[in-house]
Design an enzyme around this catalytic site. Structure first.
Site, PDB file in Angstrom:
ATOM      1  N   CYS A 145       7.449  -3.896  15.192  1.00 35.40           N
ATOM      2  CA  CYS A 145       7.296  -3.092  15.927  1.00 35.40           C
ATOM      3  C   CYS A 145       5.843  -3.127  16.530  1.00 35.40           C
ATOM      4  O   CYS A 145       4.732  -3.463  15.716  1.00 35.40           O
ATOM      5  CB  CYS A 145       7.465  -1.725  15.272  1.00 35.40           C
ATOM      6  SG  CYS A 145       8.993  -1.331  14.559  1.00 35.40           S
TER       7      CYS A 145
ATOM      8  N   CYS B  96       6.760  -6.961   6.926  1.00 36.28           N
ATOM      9  CA  CYS B  96       7.745  -6.448   7.597  1.00 36.28           C
ATOM     10  C   CYS B  96       8.495  -7.378   8.616  1.00 36.28           C
ATOM     11  O   CYS B  96       7.607  -7.939   9.295  1.00 36.28           O
ATOM     12  CB  CYS B  96       7.751  -4.927   8.158  1.00 36.28           C
ATOM     13  SG  CYS B  96       9.051  -4.324   8.983  1.00 36.28           S
TER      14      CYS B  96
ATOM     15  N   CYS C 210       2.624  -1.079  15.157  1.00 37.33           N
ATOM     16  CA  CYS C 210       2.742  -0.963  13.615  1.00 37.33           C
ATOM     17  C   CYS C 210       1.821  -2.132  13.113  1.00 37.33           C
ATOM     18  O   CYS C 210       2.009  -3.350  13.440  1.00 37.33           O
ATOM     19  CB  CYS C 210       4.113  -0.831  13.253  1.00 37.33           C
ATOM     20  SG  CYS C 210       4.035  -1.005  11.440  1.00 37.33           S
TER      21      CYS C 210
ATOM     22  N   CYS D 154       3.660   8.436   0.434  1.00 38.89           N
ATOM     23  CA  CYS D 154       4.242   7.427   1.225  1.00 38.89           C
ATOM     24  C   CYS D 154       4.264   6.210   0.599  1.00 38.89           C
ATOM     25  O   CYS D 154       3.225   5.536   0.413  1.00 38.89           O
ATOM     26  CB  CYS D 154       3.553   7.584   2.613  1.00 38.89           C
ATOM     27  SG  CYS D 154       4.252   6.613   3.894  1.00 38.89           S
TER      28      CYS D 154
ATOM     29  N   CYS E 138       0.598   2.631   8.437  1.00 35.82           N
ATOM     30  CA  CYS E 138       1.052   1.821   7.542  1.00 35.82           C
ATOM     31  C   CYS E 138       0.607   0.162   7.804  1.00 35.82           C
ATOM     32  O   CYS E 138       0.676  -0.099   8.965  1.00 35.82           O
ATOM     33  CB  CYS E 138       2.650   1.629   7.461  1.00 35.82           C
ATOM     34  SG  CYS E 138       3.598   1.164   8.905  1.00 35.82           S
TER      35      CYS E 138
ATOM     36  N   GLU F 188       0.826  -1.344  -0.185  1.00 36.60           N
ATOM     37  CA  GLU F 188      -0.126   0.194  -0.071  1.00 36.60           C
ATOM     38  C   GLU F 188       0.782   1.337   0.060  1.00 36.60           C
ATOM     39  O   GLU F 188       2.029   1.235   0.219  1.00 36.60           O
ATOM     40  CB  GLU F 188      -0.898  -0.137   1.131  1.00 36.60           C
ATOM     41  CG  GLU F 188      -0.342  -0.259   2.540  1.00 36.60           C
ATOM     42  CD  GLU F 188      -1.437  -0.583   3.839  1.00 36.60           C
ATOM     43  OE1 GLU F 188      -2.220  -1.381   3.242  1.00 36.60           O
ATOM     44  OE2 GLU F 188      -1.088   0.090   4.624  1.00 36.60           O
TER      45      GLU F 188
HETATM   46  S1  SF4 Z   1       7.399   0.485  12.078  1.00 34.77           S
HETATM   47 FE1  SF4 Z   1       6.172  -1.175  10.935  1.00 34.77          FE
HETATM   48  S2  SF4 Z   1       6.971  -1.007   8.870  1.00 34.77           S
HETATM   49 FE2  SF4 Z   1       8.226   0.138  10.292  1.00 34.77          FE
HETATM   50  S3  SF4 Z   1      10.111  -0.968  10.797  1.00 34.77           S
HETATM   51 FE3  SF4 Z   1       8.430  -1.247  12.385  1.00 34.77          FE
HETATM   52  S4  SF4 Z   1       7.285  -3.000  11.748  1.00 34.77           S
HETATM   53 FE4  SF4 Z   1       8.405  -2.308   9.870  1.00 34.77          FE
END
Ligand code: SF4
Length: 350
Positions: free
Chosen positions: A117, A113, A120, A106, A333, A93
Protein backbone atom coordinates in the site's frame (compact mmCIF):
# COMPACT_ATOMS: atom_id res chain seq x y z
CA UNK A 1 16.49 -31.40 18.43
CA UNK A 2 14.65 -28.12 17.85
CA UNK A 3 12.77 -26.69 20.82
CA UNK A 4 9.05 -26.02 20.72
CA UNK A 5 7.80 -22.62 21.89
CA UNK A 6 5.00 -23.26 24.37
CA UNK A 7 3.17 -20.10 23.28
CA UNK A 8 2.31 -21.89 20.04
CA UNK A 9 0.01 -24.26 21.98
CA UNK A 10 -3.65 -23.82 22.82
CA UNK A 11 -4.51 -24.92 26.37
CA UNK A 12 -5.71 -28.41 25.25
CA UNK A 13 -2.56 -28.78 23.13
CA UNK A 14 -0.36 -27.91 26.12
CA UNK A 15 -2.25 -30.49 28.19
CA UNK A 16 -1.67 -33.13 25.50
CA UNK A 17 2.02 -32.20 25.32
CA UNK A 18 2.38 -32.56 29.10
CA UNK A 19 0.65 -35.96 28.93
CA UNK A 20 3.09 -37.03 26.20
CA UNK A 21 5.90 -36.37 28.71
CA UNK A 22 4.16 -38.68 31.23
CA UNK A 23 3.65 -35.75 33.59
CA UNK A 24 0.59 -34.97 35.71
CA UNK A 25 -2.10 -32.91 33.87
CA UNK A 26 -2.02 -30.10 36.48
CA UNK A 27 1.49 -29.26 35.26
CA UNK A 28 -0.10 -27.82 32.10
CA UNK A 29 -2.27 -25.53 34.20
CA UNK A 30 0.76 -24.39 36.21
CA UNK A 31 2.81 -23.61 33.11
CA UNK A 32 -0.13 -21.84 31.43
CA UNK A 33 -0.59 -19.67 34.48
CA UNK A 34 3.13 -18.79 34.63
CA UNK A 35 3.13 -17.88 30.94
CA UNK A 36 -0.05 -15.84 30.84
CA UNK A 37 -0.72 -14.58 34.38
CA UNK A 38 2.86 -13.98 35.50
CA UNK A 39 4.30 -13.42 31.99
CA UNK A 40 7.27 -15.67 32.86
CA UNK A 41 10.03 -15.66 30.27
CA UNK A 42 12.15 -18.42 31.85
CA UNK A 43 11.33 -21.79 33.42
CA UNK A 44 13.44 -20.80 36.45
CA UNK A 45 10.73 -18.32 37.42
CA UNK A 46 8.25 -21.20 37.81
CA UNK A 47 9.08 -21.82 41.44
CA UNK A 48 6.16 -24.15 42.16
CA UNK A 49 7.55 -26.67 39.65
CA UNK A 50 10.29 -29.04 40.77
CA UNK A 51 13.81 -28.26 39.60
CA UNK A 52 13.98 -31.65 37.85
CA UNK A 53 10.81 -30.94 35.86
CA UNK A 54 11.97 -27.41 34.97
CA UNK A 55 15.30 -28.75 33.70
CA UNK A 56 13.51 -31.45 31.69
CA UNK A 57 11.15 -29.02 29.89
CA UNK A 58 13.82 -26.34 29.40
CA UNK A 59 15.76 -28.86 27.30
CA UNK A 60 12.92 -29.37 24.85
CA UNK A 61 10.85 -26.18 25.02
CA UNK A 62 11.12 -22.40 25.17
CA UNK A 63 8.77 -19.74 26.49
CA UNK A 64 9.65 -16.92 24.17
CA UNK A 65 11.03 -16.46 20.69
CA UNK A 66 11.21 -12.69 20.25
CA UNK A 67 13.68 -10.39 21.95
CA UNK A 68 13.26 -6.67 22.64
CA UNK A 69 15.63 -4.68 20.46
CA UNK A 70 14.41 -1.13 20.88
CA UNK A 71 11.67 0.77 22.67
CA UNK A 72 10.53 4.33 21.91
CA UNK A 73 8.29 6.28 24.24
CA UNK A 74 6.19 9.23 23.19
CA UNK A 75 6.12 11.73 26.06
CA UNK A 76 3.17 13.44 24.34
CA UNK A 77 0.71 10.56 23.95
CA UNK A 78 2.20 7.85 26.19
CA UNK A 79 2.40 5.59 23.13
CA UNK A 80 5.32 3.14 23.21
CA UNK A 81 6.70 1.49 20.12
CA UNK A 82 8.50 -1.85 20.49
CA UNK A 83 10.93 -3.32 17.97
CA UNK A 84 11.52 -7.08 18.36
CA UNK A 85 14.03 -9.47 16.89
CA UNK A 86 12.84 -12.98 16.01
CA UNK A 87 15.06 -16.07 16.20
CA UNK A 88 15.93 -15.80 12.49
CA UNK A 89 16.95 -12.15 13.19
CA UNK A 90 14.01 -10.67 11.29
CA UNK A 91 12.43 -7.63 12.91
CA UNK A 92 8.85 -6.89 13.75
CA UNK A 93 7.13 -4.19 15.74
CA UNK A 94 4.19 -3.55 18.03
CA UNK A 95 2.74 -0.40 19.55
CA UNK A 96 1.28 0.13 23.01
CA UNK A 97 -1.43 2.82 23.04
CA UNK A 98 -2.83 4.01 26.39
CA UNK A 99 -6.14 5.86 26.18
CA UNK A 100 -8.03 6.50 29.44
CA UNK A 101 -8.72 3.11 31.00
CA UNK A 102 -7.88 1.32 27.77
CA UNK A 103 -4.48 -0.24 27.29
CA UNK A 104 -4.32 -1.33 23.67
CA UNK A 105 -1.57 -3.11 21.82
CA UNK A 106 -1.29 -3.09 18.03
CA UNK A 107 0.49 -6.24 16.81
CA UNK A 108 2.18 -7.48 13.64
CA UNK A 109 1.32 -10.65 11.74
CA UNK A 110 3.98 -10.77 9.03
CA UNK A 111 7.60 -9.71 8.64
CA UNK A 112 7.08 -6.94 6.09
CA UNK A 113 4.03 -7.16 3.84
CA UNK A 114 3.52 -8.20 0.20
CA UNK A 115 0.68 -5.76 -0.48
CA UNK A 116 2.68 -2.54 -0.93
CA UNK A 117 0.00 0.00 0.00
CA UNK A 118 1.47 3.33 -1.02
CA UNK A 119 0.75 5.15 2.24
CA UNK A 120 2.39 2.48 4.42
CA UNK A 121 6.00 2.16 5.61
CA UNK A 122 5.70 -1.64 5.91
CA UNK A 123 4.55 -1.81 2.29
CA UNK A 124 7.88 -0.29 1.28
CA UNK A 125 9.88 -2.96 3.17
CA UNK A 126 8.77 -5.84 0.97
CA UNK A 127 7.70 -9.23 2.32
CA UNK A 128 9.91 -11.68 4.21
CA UNK A 129 7.67 -14.28 5.88
CA UNK A 130 4.54 -14.97 7.91
CA UNK A 131 4.85 -14.82 11.68
CA UNK A 132 4.17 -17.98 13.66
CA UNK A 133 1.47 -18.16 16.31
CA UNK A 134 3.87 -17.87 19.24
CA UNK A 135 5.58 -14.80 17.74
CA UNK A 136 2.17 -13.10 17.52
CA UNK A 137 1.07 -14.09 21.04
CA UNK A 138 4.44 -13.12 22.52
CA UNK A 139 4.19 -9.49 21.35
CA UNK A 140 1.18 -9.06 23.65
CA UNK A 141 2.61 -10.98 26.61
CA UNK A 142 6.02 -9.32 26.53
CA UNK A 143 4.46 -5.85 26.32
CA UNK A 144 2.23 -6.77 29.26
CA UNK A 145 5.38 -7.66 31.19
CA UNK A 146 7.19 -4.48 30.08
CA UNK A 147 4.40 -2.13 31.17
CA UNK A 148 3.57 -4.15 34.29
CA UNK A 149 -0.19 -4.09 33.66
CA UNK A 150 -2.73 -6.28 31.91
CA UNK A 151 -3.66 -5.12 28.42
CA UNK A 152 -7.34 -4.52 27.73
CA UNK A 153 -7.48 -4.45 23.91
CA UNK A 154 -5.64 -5.98 20.98
CA UNK A 155 -5.76 -4.61 17.44
CA UNK A 156 -4.29 -6.63 14.61
CA UNK A 157 -3.23 -3.65 12.51
CA UNK A 158 0.57 -3.72 12.65
CA UNK A 159 2.94 -5.02 9.99
CA UNK A 160 1.32 -7.43 7.55
CA UNK A 161 -2.11 -8.47 6.29
CA UNK A 162 -3.64 -10.89 8.84
CA UNK A 163 -5.80 -12.76 6.29
CA UNK A 164 -2.65 -13.74 4.37
CA UNK A 165 -1.55 -15.60 7.52
CA UNK A 166 -5.01 -16.81 8.54
CA UNK A 167 -4.35 -19.96 10.61
CA UNK A 168 -1.46 -18.59 12.68
CA UNK A 169 -3.24 -15.30 13.38
CA UNK A 170 -6.60 -16.79 14.36
CA UNK A 171 -4.92 -19.38 16.56
CA UNK A 172 -2.97 -16.58 18.29
CA UNK A 173 -6.21 -14.64 18.87
CA UNK A 174 -7.87 -17.76 20.30
CA UNK A 175 -4.95 -18.16 22.72
CA UNK A 176 -5.15 -14.48 23.74
CA UNK A 177 -8.89 -14.95 24.27
CA UNK A 178 -8.49 -18.03 26.54
CA UNK A 179 -10.42 -17.28 29.78
CA UNK A 180 -7.76 -18.78 32.12
CA UNK A 181 -5.32 -16.25 30.67
CA UNK A 182 -4.47 -14.01 28.90
CA UNK A 183 -8.28 -13.61 28.93
CA UNK A 184 -8.64 -10.71 26.49
CA UNK A 185 -12.36 -10.59 25.66
CA UNK A 186 -13.42 -11.22 22.06
CA UNK A 187 -15.07 -7.80 21.86
CA UNK A 188 -11.72 -6.24 22.75
CA UNK A 189 -9.89 -7.86 19.86
CA UNK A 190 -10.08 -6.29 16.38
CA UNK A 191 -8.63 -7.74 13.22
CA UNK A 192 -8.10 -5.34 10.32
CA UNK A 193 -7.90 -6.37 6.67
CA UNK A 194 -7.38 -4.49 3.42
CA UNK A 195 -10.18 -6.62 1.98
CA UNK A 196 -8.81 -10.09 1.19
CA UNK A 197 -12.11 -11.59 0.03
CA UNK A 198 -11.35 -15.31 0.65
CA UNK A 199 -10.26 -14.33 4.19
CA UNK A 200 -13.47 -12.35 4.82
CA UNK A 201 -15.55 -15.28 3.53
CA UNK A 202 -13.74 -17.80 5.71
CA UNK A 203 -13.98 -15.51 8.75
CA UNK A 204 -17.71 -15.20 8.09
CA UNK A 205 -18.21 -18.93 7.57
CA UNK A 206 -16.30 -19.76 10.75
CA UNK A 207 -18.29 -17.12 12.66
CA UNK A 208 -15.19 -15.81 14.38
CA UNK A 209 -16.12 -13.71 17.41
CA UNK A 210 -13.51 -10.96 17.05
CA UNK A 211 -14.31 -7.55 15.61
CA UNK A 212 -13.54 -6.95 11.96
CA UNK A 213 -12.21 -3.73 10.45
CA UNK A 214 -11.72 -3.05 6.74
CA UNK A 215 -9.24 -0.54 5.43
CA UNK A 216 -11.23 1.14 2.63
CA UNK A 217 -9.42 4.42 1.86
CA UNK A 218 -11.08 5.23 -1.47
CA UNK A 219 -14.45 5.33 -3.19
CA UNK A 220 -13.45 4.42 -6.74
CA UNK A 221 -11.43 1.50 -8.03
CA UNK A 222 -9.09 3.88 -9.79
CA UNK A 223 -8.06 5.71 -6.61
CA UNK A 224 -8.12 2.59 -4.46
CA UNK A 225 -5.88 0.67 -6.86
CA UNK A 226 -3.51 3.63 -6.90
CA UNK A 227 -3.28 3.58 -3.10
CA UNK A 228 -3.67 -0.16 -2.57
CA UNK A 229 -2.61 -2.34 -5.53
CA UNK A 230 -4.47 -5.35 -4.03
CA UNK A 231 -7.68 -3.60 -5.16
CA UNK A 232 -6.96 -4.90 -8.68
CA UNK A 233 -7.46 -8.44 -7.41
CA UNK A 234 -10.22 -7.64 -4.90
CA UNK A 235 -12.11 -4.59 -6.18
CA UNK A 236 -14.07 -2.25 -3.95
CA UNK A 237 -17.58 -3.43 -4.85
CA UNK A 238 -16.65 -7.10 -4.36
CA UNK A 239 -15.10 -6.32 -0.97
CA UNK A 240 -18.28 -4.52 0.08
CA UNK A 241 -20.40 -7.46 -1.13
CA UNK A 242 -18.33 -9.82 1.04
CA UNK A 243 -18.77 -7.47 3.99
CA UNK A 244 -22.54 -7.28 3.47
CA UNK A 245 -22.62 -11.08 3.62
CA UNK A 246 -20.50 -10.96 6.81
CA UNK A 247 -23.04 -8.57 8.38
CA UNK A 248 -25.94 -10.75 7.26
CA UNK A 249 -24.45 -13.99 8.57
CA UNK A 250 -22.91 -12.77 11.82
CA UNK A 251 -25.15 -9.79 12.72
CA UNK A 252 -21.95 -7.93 13.61
CA UNK A 253 -21.01 -4.40 12.59
CA UNK A 254 -17.65 -4.03 10.88
CA UNK A 255 -15.58 -0.86 11.11
CA UNK A 256 -14.43 0.87 7.94
CA UNK A 257 -11.13 2.70 8.21
CA UNK A 258 -10.65 5.57 5.79
CA UNK A 259 -7.29 7.35 5.74
CA UNK A 260 -7.92 10.88 4.43
CA UNK A 261 -5.15 11.98 2.08
CA UNK A 262 -5.10 15.57 0.86
CA UNK A 263 -6.19 15.93 -2.76
CA UNK A 264 -6.37 12.16 -3.31
CA UNK A 265 -9.49 10.89 -1.52
CA UNK A 266 -10.71 13.76 0.69
CA UNK A 267 -13.00 15.77 -1.62
CA UNK A 268 -16.75 16.33 -1.07
CA UNK A 269 -17.34 14.08 -4.11
CA UNK A 270 -15.43 11.29 -2.31
CA UNK A 271 -17.48 11.84 0.85
CA UNK A 272 -20.74 11.65 -1.12
CA UNK A 273 -19.64 8.45 -2.88
CA UNK A 274 -18.65 6.93 0.47
CA UNK A 275 -22.05 7.88 1.87
CA UNK A 276 -23.72 6.04 -1.00
CA UNK A 277 -21.48 2.96 -0.73
CA UNK A 278 -21.99 2.52 3.02
CA UNK A 279 -25.55 3.66 3.57
CA UNK A 280 -26.98 0.13 3.60
CA UNK A 281 -24.23 -1.49 5.66
CA UNK A 282 -24.62 -1.27 9.45
CA UNK A 283 -21.09 -0.32 10.47
CA UNK A 284 -18.82 2.23 12.09
CA UNK A 285 -16.55 4.57 10.17
CA UNK A 286 -13.20 5.90 11.33
CA UNK A 287 -11.77 8.82 9.38
CA UNK A 288 -8.02 9.04 9.93
CA UNK A 289 -6.23 12.14 8.61
CA UNK A 290 -3.03 10.96 6.95
CA UNK A 291 0.08 11.85 8.93
CA UNK A 292 2.59 13.24 6.43
CA UNK A 293 5.51 12.15 8.67
CA UNK A 294 4.56 8.68 7.44
CA UNK A 295 5.43 9.12 3.78
CA UNK A 296 4.80 10.54 0.36
CA UNK A 297 1.37 12.18 0.69
CA UNK A 298 -0.02 15.30 2.37
CA UNK A 299 -2.14 15.71 5.47
CA UNK A 300 -5.54 17.31 4.78
CA UNK A 301 -6.26 20.61 6.54
CA UNK A 302 -8.63 20.32 9.54
CA UNK A 303 -11.38 22.16 7.55
CA UNK A 304 -11.26 19.54 4.78
CA UNK A 305 -11.51 16.75 7.37
CA UNK A 306 -14.43 18.52 9.04
CA UNK A 307 -16.21 19.04 5.69
CA UNK A 308 -15.78 15.33 4.85
CA UNK A 309 -17.16 14.33 8.25
CA UNK A 310 -20.11 16.76 7.87
CA UNK A 311 -21.23 14.97 4.71
CA UNK A 312 -20.98 11.53 6.34
CA UNK A 313 -22.82 12.65 9.45
CA UNK A 314 -26.16 11.76 7.86
CA UNK A 315 -25.23 8.05 7.98
CA UNK A 316 -27.29 6.29 10.66
CA UNK A 317 -24.22 5.02 12.54
CA UNK A 318 -21.09 6.41 14.23
CA UNK A 319 -18.57 8.28 12.10
CA UNK A 320 -15.48 9.26 14.08
CA UNK A 321 -12.39 11.30 13.30
CA UNK A 322 -9.35 9.56 14.74
CA UNK A 323 -5.80 10.79 14.72
CA UNK A 324 -2.93 8.34 14.29
CA UNK A 325 -0.84 8.56 17.42
CA UNK A 326 2.86 8.47 18.09
CA UNK A 327 4.02 10.08 14.83
CA UNK A 328 7.04 11.51 16.66
CA UNK A 329 8.20 8.00 17.60
CA UNK A 330 7.62 6.56 14.12
CA UNK A 331 4.55 4.69 15.31
CA UNK A 332 3.06 4.22 11.85
CA UNK A 333 3.24 0.55 10.99
CA UNK A 334 6.66 -0.55 9.80
CA UNK A 335 8.38 2.78 10.41
CA UNK A 336 10.60 1.70 13.29
CA UNK A 337 11.67 -1.50 11.54
CA UNK A 338 12.37 0.48 8.35
CA UNK A 339 14.34 3.11 10.32
CA UNK A 340 16.28 0.33 12.08
CA UNK A 341 17.09 -1.42 8.80
CA UNK A 342 18.18 1.88 7.21
CA UNK A 343 20.40 2.71 10.20
CA UNK A 344 21.91 -0.78 10.15
CA UNK A 345 22.55 -0.60 6.42
CA UNK A 346 24.21 2.82 6.81
CA UNK A 347 26.50 1.57 9.59
CA UNK A 348 27.32 -1.60 7.63
CA UNK A 349 28.24 0.54 4.61
CA UNK A 350 30.50 2.81 6.71
S1 SF4 B 1 -1.28 -1.04 5.07
FE1 SF4 B 1 0.83 -1.78 5.05
S2 SF4 B 1 0.84 -3.57 6.36
FE2 SF4 B 1 -1.30 -3.13 5.87
S3 SF4 B 1 -1.71 -4.37 4.04
FE3 SF4 B 1 -1.05 -2.38 3.28
S4 SF4 B 1 1.17 -2.60 2.97
FE4 SF4 B 1 0.49 -4.29 4.26
Amino acid sequence: MSQVCLKSFSKPELEAWIRSLNEKPYRAHQIWSWMYTHCATSFDEMTNLSKTFRTKVAEIATLTSIRLLEKKNSPVSGTIKFLWECEDRSRIESVFIPEGKRRTVCISTQVGCPLACRFCATGRMGFFRNLQTHEIVDQVIQIQKEIGMALTNVVVMGMGEPFLNYEAVLKALDILNTPEGPGIGHRKITLSTVGIIPGIKRYTFEKRPYKLAVSLNATTDETRTRLMPINKKYPLVKVLEAIKEYVKQTKKRPTFEYVLIRGINDTPADANRLLKLLKNIPCKVNLIPYNSIQGPFETPEPERVQAFWDILRSLPFPVMIRHSRGGEIQAACGQLAVAYMNRKQTSENE
